[in-house]
Motif scaffolding. Structure first.
Motif, short mmCIF file in Angstrom:
data_model
loop_
_atom_site.label_atom_id
_atom_site.label_comp_id
_atom_site.label_asym_id
_atom_site.label_seq_id
_atom_site.Cartn_x
_atom_site.Cartn_y
_atom_site.Cartn_z
N LYS A 138 0.84 -1.20 0.00
CA LYS A 138 0.00 0.00 0.00
C LYS A 138 0.88 1.25 0.00
O LYS A 138 1.92 1.30 0.65
N ARG A 139 0.44 2.28 -0.72
CA ARG A 139 1.18 3.53 -0.85
C ARG A 139 0.66 4.53 0.18
O ARG A 139 -0.53 4.82 0.23
N THR A 143 4.88 -1.38 3.43
CA THR A 143 4.22 -0.34 2.66
C THR A 143 5.24 0.47 1.86
O THR A 143 6.44 0.43 2.12
N ASP A 165 -2.88 5.07 -1.41
CA ASP A 165 -3.90 4.17 -0.86
C ASP A 165 -4.39 4.66 0.50
O ASP A 165 -5.54 4.41 0.87
N SER A 181 -8.65 7.47 1.01
CA SER A 181 -8.80 6.94 2.37
C SER A 181 -7.85 7.67 3.31
O SER A 181 -6.68 7.90 2.96
N LEU A 183 -8.81 1.33 5.32
CA LEU A 183 -8.77 0.54 4.10
C LEU A 183 -9.91 -0.47 4.08
O LEU A 183 -10.54 -0.69 3.04
#
Length: 426
Positions: free
Chosen positions: A300-301, A324, A371, A389, A418
């Motif tokens: 995830k970014r 991440t 993300d 998010s 998330l």
């Protein structure tokens, strides 16, 4: 220097450190009262400010009308501003009523705000005057929670720094002692105390203590560990008293906690096998808890807006333990010495942005489409409306996140938005 200027990599750690200047979006230091009033159980925080200050603290704390918190606001009104009433007489009257109503108070903080500082109300003199009149039952200190020049975690720094000059003096012949500095939830403090005891370190003290008359002694044989990265003024005040800092990363996640404890063990000559035995159960529990969340967070970014000064240690935890990708790590202020160990652990090429130019950073965040974005309350709703998010950074101060047994809770905080987004999309 322009609004977005790269700095030399002074630490040689492969991290790109930049500085920005411009509009900021942060809470003020009054917000720290929300967790500090829970920590020092016989202290009271009296903000000298406006109705806006009162609404801010009450909203941040979620205090209901029937609650009896250990904070309040002495409101500066039109009579004070017009000079119809003497503000010091009014403050003395409010404090007198407060102590009469709450005789359990042993330590009273007068907390400055933007309004009280703009009109130049000298709370330091007021604190000295009230301390003399209320002694020996109540001690009165003051610090600034103004948001004019500070961010919200600096309220804790100012509060703890105000305690240091009055801490008991440790005898010159005293054995070396360990001081853990930073407001930790009681459950976390108890866990660390047990681990230190199992390592063979029995003389471990915590600042702040849970009660006003239990504040730790400090002197030239005191070694201190910072539990929070934003305690710049507190660290300086402790060193003026002769204490020396133990350099370490911060106790977030399994790795950060282990390295933090290891730094103390090395400073006090703890046997490596003894250290291994004391920390192995906690490392195992943390590893099991983190495995549950790693799959959801891996890849995830993540984009950090500057807010709490926790950003760099959190980025290290998310990248190294959760897998991440760090798009940008913004932080209000970067203390190079206190964060040197953390910067060394960040992936090479990580962009760490000190300060803020809000519009520029918003543009970068929108372009990156991360993300997950960690930011303040004021930015979360607009970003959510644009489909991003977000995680409120202030929640990371209200929630116990330090130590082995909280590692899973820390990871879960980042997973929640998330999971919520996934459910909404379904």
């Amino acid at each position: 220097m322009n609004a977005h200027a790269p700095l030399p990599d002074a630490a040689g750690c492969g991290v790109e450190i930049r500085q920005e200047y411009g509009q900021r979006a942060v809470f003020c230091g009054l917000t720290g009262i929300v967790w500090l009033h829970r920590k020092i159980q016989d202290a009271f925080f009296l903000v000298v400010g406006s109705r806006t200050c009162a609404h801010l603290i009450q909203s941040a704390a979620g205090v209901m009308i029937f609650a009896e918190p250990r904070f309040a606001t002495a409101i500066i009104d039109e009579r004070d501003l017009a000079g119809i009433a003497d503000m010091n007489d009014e403050l003395d009257r409010v404090v007198g009523r407060l102590i009469e109503r709450r005789p359990d108070i042993k330590l009273l903080f007068l907390v400055g705000s933007c309004p009280s500082e703009v009109i130049k109300l000298d709370l330091s003199r007021a604190a000295l005057r009230l301390s003399k009149s209320l002694a020996p039952d109540v001690r009165v200190l003051n610090y600034s929670g103004s948001g004019i020049e500070t961010t919200f975690t600096q309220g804790e720094d100012a509060c703890l720094a105000s305690l240091v000059p009055d801490l008991p003096a440790e005898p010159a012949e005293a054995a070396a002692s360990l001081l853990v500095v930073g407001a930790l939830a009681d459950v976390v403090e108890d866990q660390f105390a047990r681990i230190f005891a199992e390592m063979g370190l029995d003389d471990v003290r915590f600042l702040p203590a849970r009660r006003a008359n239990e504040m730790p002694a400090v002197g030239r044989n005191t070694r201190y560990l910072l539990a929070q990265p934003f305690l710049t003024d507190t660290a300086r005040a402790l060193e003026e008293r002769g204490a020396r800092r133990i350099a370490a990363p911060f106790p977030l996640g399994a790795e950060g906690t282990t390295r933090w404890l290891q730094a103390a063990a090395d400073a006090f000559g703890v046997d490596p096998q003894h250290f291994e035995a004391a920390t192995a159960p906690g490392r195992k529990r943390a590893g099991q808890a983190l495995a549950h969340y790693r799959e959801r967070l891996a890849g995830k970014r993540i984009f950090f807006f500057p807010d709490s000064q926790l950003e760099v240690p959190l980025a290290r935890f998310l990248s190294r333990e959760m897998g991440t990708e760090l798009v940008e790590v913004g932080t209000p202020y970067l203390h190079r010495a206190h964060l040197a160990d953390e910067l060394e652990l960040l992936p090479r090429g990580t962009v760490v942005n000190e300060g803020q130019s809000l519009d520029d950073q918003m543009d970068r965040c929108r372009a990156a489409k991360p993300d997950l974005t960690i930011c303040g309350l004021g930015l979360a709703n607009p970003l959510e409306a644009e489909g991003l998010s977000t995680k409120w950074s202030i929640e990371l101060l209200f929630t116990p996140i330090q130590g082995y047994d909280q590692a899973g809770d820390l990871a879960e905080l980042f997973c929640r938005p998330l999971v919520r987004r996934t459910r909404l999309e379904v």
